[in-house]
Every structure is written in structure tokens, then in C-alpha cells.
Design an enzyme around this catalytic site. Sequence first.
Site: not given
Ligand code: FAD
Length: 504
Positions: A20, A23, A55, A86, A104, A353
Site C-alpha cells: 500500500g 505503487a 519518500v 514543478k 526544463p 513514479i
Molecule cells: P513501498 O513504499 O516500499 O511500499 C511497499 C508496500 O508493501 C508497503 O505498504 C508495505 O507495507 C507492503 N509490504 C511489504 N511486505 C509486505 C508483506 N510481507 N505483507 C504485507 N505488506 C507488505 N520516485 C519518484 O518518482 N520521485 C522521487 O522524487 C523519488 N524520490 C525517491 C527518493 C529516495 C531516497 C528513494 C529511495 C526513492 C525515491 N523514489 C522517487 C521512488 C519512490 O519512493 C517509489 O517509487 C515509490 O514510493 C513507490 O514505492 P512502492 O510503493 O513500490 O514501495
Amino acid sequence: MSSADPTVDRRIRSVVIIGGGTAGWMAASAINRLVDPGRLKVTLVESAEIGTVGVGESTLPHFRAFNASIGVTETEFMRATGATFKLGIRFENWGAIGESYFHPFGVHGAGNEEAPFHHYWLKASRTADVGSIDDYALPAVMARDERFTPPTSEPGALGSTFTYGYQMDAGLYAAFLRGRAEAAGVTRVEGKVVKVNQDDRGLIRSVTLERGETVEADLFIDCSGFRGLLIEQALQSGFTDWSHWLPCDSAVAIPCALSRPGTPYTRATALKGGWQFRIPLQHRVGNGYVYSSDVMDRQAATDELVGRLEGEALAEPNHLRFKAGQRTRNWMGNCVAVGLSAGFIEPLESTSIYLIQKAITTLIELWPDRTFDPADSREFNRVMDMEAERIRDFIILHYHATRRDDSPLWDHVRTMDLPDSLAGKIDLFRSRGLVQQYREGLFAHPSWVAVFLGQGVTPDRHHPLADKVADAQLIPGLAGLREAIRRAVVAMPGHDAWLGGVQR
Ligand code: FAD
């Protein structure tokens, strides 16, 4: 199930999304609204105990189309997420310490030149001081002056030469999408997945939660973050490692209070151990130091970031570890990885994203049935690999095109071997100022030009078409364009004035 019998209903009946974060809720919102609404059962499983990366706040212009596709208006989005506009990214200290340039969201020039604008600028620069190429990009000058107004659609108008994205609070965005998705019928299950149950064909049939409950579905979307719970831990997709080219493997993030109204651009400042991001929102600033653990330890990176904050820290440091690369296959059988579970390229150009959005729209375009034809997954993997490799090359360029030699990180990236695809691009630009074009994928001509020129990759020759305009005509023409951009910007409202209408 025979795949040949047309009377059999093979439609996907249920989807389970694991995770959650950004993504997970983007996937749930889009699939629930755009694929078979009312019939398809969409469930999202997430674990508050595990949490999200917390983040990911700077976006590309494409993100606006995603919000529109799920029925979110700009005003409600900006209010809910404390977003700012932005216009691009300001890069500081990349080519060399003390230098800066702007990437840009728009073109350089008036957009109506016979050859790409930078050829005229290059030709004139050889005999006259015509200023920086940034002075000829409307969004770069708007950003410098902290002004904003939406683009126009009038063909040929200066106001049609740019576009924009947002800087937003990722936690608020996920919560906003969750509220809407649950209201639209998505079921949220709180719980930790401890087991993935597969049948003898290797398809995932269900996941088991820590409290013993089993959740079944036809299709599974892995949005579990870096751990890749389904795609890697269960299905063992494999990982293509790009850390040789992108050696930063750690980040520390700390939000801080705003010291002044949020600027309409993200800032990326190269430092000894990597680089710092600054993402201003309406209510705070997102800051982070992305660094290589070979050059710098966690404490040193945190101390340096804290020392560079422009306001009071609003949270404890959030430490993250990662490896640059891509899952070998993002779609396997009935499981599709979206988000960090699919791979990671550091956030220098805010591309994660975008990749989430691309994965969701491509999945919907190729929406499978329960036979899970391998042709669908092959095409999905081809598209996502191509997107990721193009972004990879663009990010590597930022590191490689440098004269910095103040740490082992910069020495490595400046002198390393490059992927052939990037080496060819650099050679072509250096000799003729040409950018290899492609029809699909991120980062078109103006983006490459901004980074090449901004980081000191200067072509030996300009395009012969630019010679059709004599210097006596070209140099005053450039001065006129620069002045027209300046006057247009001065007449625009301040960015903070625009934010007044969309305040949280
Ligand atoms: P996560 O946010 O890690 O979510 C994972 C989910 O899976 C959580 O809800 C967790 O609870 C769940 N989960 C995991 N294991 C289990 C389990 N066993 N059982 C149940 N649930 C589970 N992207 C951009 O586009 N722009 C930016 O400026 C940018 N800045 C960033 C800066 C940093 C330092 C980093 C590291 C990344 C950045 N990103 C950026 C990337 C961006 O943060 C991610 O693409 C975005 O947050 C999506 O993450 P996610 O949903 O894939 O994973």
C-alpha cells in the site's frame, strides 16, 4: 482450461495487490476504475507494521495524465497532497563544482526553428556572448524567477513551449488514493503476508497472512517494495545489476520546515559522496542525500545533510539501502511487479513514479485472461525493460559527463566503461550536436540537450541548417527571443500566488 474454446469465460475475476505504498494505491485506483468496473474484485493487502519507503515526491509531467485517467482534478490533488508545481530540475555542481544548469520541462527556443534550437545557439556562441542556453527555455526562466502560469495550447505561442509536473507529499498521496479507492469498492486488508502459495504450473493461487487468513485471486500485483515478495522471493525472477554504472546504494531522507515559499522546481546538488535532493512542498521541504556507501558512511551522510537543511528537521532520519537495477522479468505467470519491487534507478530525474504509471497503463493495455498467454508478459517485459534502460542511460550520463575529481565516486564514474547504447549517443552529440531519436520511451530531444550542454559535452560542429541564418541576423534574433522570454516571465504571477488557490 482449454484456451481454444470461445464459450468459456476466461476473464480475470479478482486481483490482489500486495503493498500500500504509492505503487499499490496507484495500481488499485487505476485497475478498479479502468478494468471491468463493478465486476472485477480488487483487494489490496498492506502491513502497517512494515510501512512504506516514505519518500518519492518529485514527479514528471506524465503524472498529470495518470491523475486525470482516474478522475482526480488538479485542485483536489494539490489540496490533498500539499503539492507545488514543478517546471524542471536545477542541477548544481554536476559538470564541475560551481556550475549549474536547468533541465526544463519544455523546449529551448521558440519551438518553430528549422533545426533544433541549440544548433543556432552553438553557432552564435562561437562568435558572440549570447548567454546560457537556459535563458532560451521559458520554464527555466520561470523557475529562476519563481513564477508560474499554466501553458497555453495556442500553436506557435511561447506559452505553448513548456509543460509541468508536481512536487507532492507521497504519504498524503497514498492516503488520498486509498480514501477514494475504498469508496469506489477496493477492499483493503491489513496484514503481513508470510507465505505465497503456488500451483504446479507455478501460478500464484493465494497468499497467507500472519494471522492465518488466506487471500486468493486470479492475478497478483507485487507492490511490496524493494523486497519483491512475490516476484523475487517466491518466483525468483532474478535481478540485472546496474550498480557498476550507478554506484550509489544508500540514502538518508529528512523533511524540514520551509524557510520561504516552495519553489516551482526540484534541486539536485552533486556532493562528494553522491547528491542531495531538495523538493519543496506547500507545507515542508523533502530532503535527501543519495550516496555511495563506499565513499561515505551513514553518520557522515546524515551529518552533512543535517548541516545543509534550510529549516528545522521535522522527522528522524529515514535510512534506505538499495541496488540499481531491474528485475530480469517484471511479469511472470499471473504476477506483475509494479514499483520498487520491479527495480530501482536512483531518483535523480524523478522517474520511479513514471515507471509505476507506465507499468500500470501497459498492464491495462495488455490486460490478460486466465490463460495468461506468455505473449502478453513478453510484450510487457519488453516495454518495461526498454523504458528502464533508457532512463538508466540518461542517469548515467549525469554522472559520467563530469570534470569532478574530488572523490573516488567521481573518479570512478568519470572514467568507467559505458553501456554501448549511451556511448554511441555521447559520440554523436559530441561530434555533430545530434540526439539519437526514438519514438517510445522517456526523455526526448530537449532533455538530452539540456544535460549534454549543462554538463559540458559541447559539439564540435553545429547543424548545417543553422548556417542558413547569417550571424548578423542570428545574434540580434537570439537577443530578441531572450528578451521576449524575459518579458513574458515578468508578466506572470509568482508561484506562491498560484498556490494560494490550491492550498492544503
Ligand atoms: P513501498 O513504499 O516500499 O511500499 C511497499 C508496500 O508493501 C508497503 O505498504 C508495505 O507495507 C507492503 N509490504 C511489504 N511486505 C509486505 C508483506 N510481507 N505483507 C504485507 N505488506 C507488505 N520516485 C519518484 O518518482 N520521485 C522521487 O522524487 C523519488 N524520490 C525517491 C527518493 C529516495 C531516497 C528513494 C529511495 C526513492 C525515491 N523514489 C522517487 C521512488 C519512490 O519512493 C517509489 O517509487 C515509490 O514510493 C513507490 O514505492 P512502492 O510503493 O513500490 O514501495
